[in-house]
Design a protein around this motif. Structure first.
Motif, PDB file in Angstrom:
ATOM      1  N   VAL A   1       0.867  -1.170   0.000  1.00 42.67           N
ATOM      2  CA  VAL A   1       0.000   0.000   0.000  1.00 42.67           C
ATOM      3  C   VAL A   1       0.908   1.225   0.000  1.00 42.67           C
ATOM      4  N   TYR A   2       0.768   2.056  -1.032  1.00 44.30           N
ATOM      5  CA  TYR A   2       1.529   3.299  -1.141  1.00 44.30           C
ATOM      6  C   TYR A   2       0.603   4.441  -0.748  1.00 44.30           C
TER       7      TYR A   2
ATOM      8  N   THR B   1       0.203   8.815   0.386  1.00 46.07           N
ATOM      9  CA  THR B   1       0.697  10.182   0.542  1.00 46.07           C
ATOM     10  C   THR B   1      -0.010  10.871   1.708  1.00 46.07           C
ATOM     11  N   LEU B   2      -0.590  10.082   2.605  1.00 43.43           N
ATOM     12  CA  LEU B   2      -1.257  10.634   3.783  1.00 43.43           C
ATOM     13  C   LEU B   2      -0.219  11.018   4.833  1.00 43.43           C
ATOM     14  N   THR B   3      -0.475  12.108   5.516  1.00 45.30           N
ATOM     15  CA  THR B   3       0.458  12.592   6.525  1.00 45.30           C
ATOM     16  C   THR B   3       0.445  11.713   7.772  1.00 45.30           C
ATOM     17  N   GLY B   4      -0.727  11.322   8.206  1.00 43.54           N
ATOM     18  CA  GLY B   4      -0.844  10.517   9.419  1.00 43.54           C
ATOM     19  C   GLY B   4      -1.055   9.049   9.109  1.00 43.54           C
ATOM     20  N   SER B   5      -0.566   8.182   9.990  1.00 48.55           N
ATOM     21  CA  SER B   5      -0.829   6.753   9.857  1.00 48.55           C
ATOM     22  C   SER B   5      -2.317   6.508  10.019  1.00 48.55           C
ATOM     23  N   GLN B   6      -2.825   5.506   9.347  1.00 49.77           N
ATOM     24  CA  GLN B   6      -4.249   5.198   9.390  1.00 49.77           C
ATOM     25  C   GLN B   6      -4.472   3.813   9.976  1.00 49.77           C
ATOM     26  N   ALA B   7      -5.368   3.738  10.959  1.00 50.81           N
ATOM     27  CA  ALA B   7      -5.785   2.455  11.528  1.00 50.81           C
ATOM     28  C   ALA B   7      -7.170   2.171  10.960  1.00 50.81           C
ATOM     29  N   TYR B   8      -7.237   1.286   9.992  1.00 47.56           N
ATOM     30  CA  TYR B   8      -8.515   0.930   9.385  1.00 47.56           C
ATOM     31  C   TYR B   8      -9.136  -0.192  10.204  1.00 47.56           C
ATOM     32  N   HIS B   9     -10.304   0.095  10.798  1.00 45.75           N
ATOM     33  CA  HIS B   9     -10.982  -0.863  11.661  1.00 45.75           C
ATOM     34  C   HIS B   9     -11.948  -1.712  10.847  1.00 45.75           C
TER      35      HIS B   9
ATOM     36  N   MET C   1      -3.127  -1.444   9.979  1.00 45.39           N
ATOM     37  CA  MET C   1      -2.408  -0.168  10.019  1.00 45.39           C
ATOM     38  C   MET C   1      -1.727   0.090   8.677  1.00 45.39           C
ATOM     39  N   VAL C   2      -1.897   1.303   8.173  1.00 43.66           N
ATOM     40  CA  VAL C   2      -1.191   1.750   6.977  1.00 43.66           C
ATOM     41  C   VAL C   2      -0.361   2.955   7.407  1.00 43.66           C
ATOM     42  N   ALA C   3       0.920   2.881   7.159  1.00 42.31           N
ATOM     43  CA  ALA C   3       1.849   3.915   7.615  1.00 42.31           C
ATOM     44  C   ALA C   3       1.584   5.253   6.955  1.00 42.31           C
ATOM     45  N   GLY C   4       1.778   6.300   7.737  1.00 40.74           N
ATOM     46  CA  GLY C   4       1.728   7.663   7.244  1.00 40.74           C
ATOM     47  C   GLY C   4       3.105   8.271   7.400  1.00 40.74           C
TER      48      GLY C   4
ATOM     49  N   VAL D   1       4.922   6.986   1.480  1.00 39.23           N
ATOM     50  CA  VAL D   1       5.408   5.852   2.261  1.00 39.23           C
ATOM     51  C   VAL D   1       4.756   4.576   1.740  1.00 39.23           C
ATOM     52  N   VAL D   2       5.354   3.452   2.087  1.00 35.35           N
ATOM     53  CA  VAL D   2       4.818   2.159   1.655  1.00 35.35           C
ATOM     54  C   VAL D   2       4.629   1.262   2.870  1.00 35.35           C
ATOM     55  N   THR D   3       3.550   0.467   2.847  1.00 36.50           N
ATOM     56  CA  THR D   3       3.253  -0.483   3.906  1.00 36.50           C
ATOM     57  C   THR D   3       3.012  -1.846   3.274  1.00 36.50           C
TER      58      THR D   3
END
Length: 126
Positions: free
Chosen positions: A6-7, A9-17, A34-37, A52-54
């Motif tokens: 997952v690539y 360009t989000l500033t904050g990390s995202q926790a997708y529930h 979790m997808v890194a920001g 960033v990449v996750t």
């Protein structure tokens, strides 16, 4: 081993529930992916990544594809998923450059015909 990347360009990390039905029709969190920001934010070495990449598994991708927030981020051009590792700079060049939570830069002020703020440092005299 990761099967997908997952690539972002989000500033904050995202926790997708990912939710499941609980008692009395209350949703309960079943899993969190979790997808890194960190795009457009300088790190301790003053390096500011454009994206960033996750790495994620096929299982996690299946769950993410069902998540409405992930779908919005993808539709708005902040996230893309690839099956192989590609240099981040190459992939994020096709995504939205930054989200609304990215730190302001001098060019943001100049674009609005404003003067960038001056940086004030507190120097103690001896």
């Amino acid at each position: 081993m990761s099967e997908y990347y997952v690539y972002s360009t989000l500033t904050g990390s995202q926790a997708y529930h990912i939710y499941r039905n609980g008692g009395a029709d209350l949703p309960l969190v079943d899993r969190v992916v979790m997808v890194a920001g960190g795009a457009n934010v300088a790190d301790k070495h003053f390096v500011t990544p454009k994206g960033v990449v996750t790495p994620i598994t096929a299982d996690e991708l299946e769950l993410l594809e069902k998540n409405p927030v992930f779908a919005v981020h993808k539709a708005n051009g902040f996230i893309t998923v690839e099956e192989k590792a590609i240099p981040v700079e190459k992939v994020v060049s096709d995504l939205e450059a930054r989200d609304e939570s990215a730190p302001l830069t001098d060019s943001d002020f100049i674009a609005k015909d404003q003067k960038p703020p001056k940086v004030v440092t507190n120097k103690k005299s001896a």
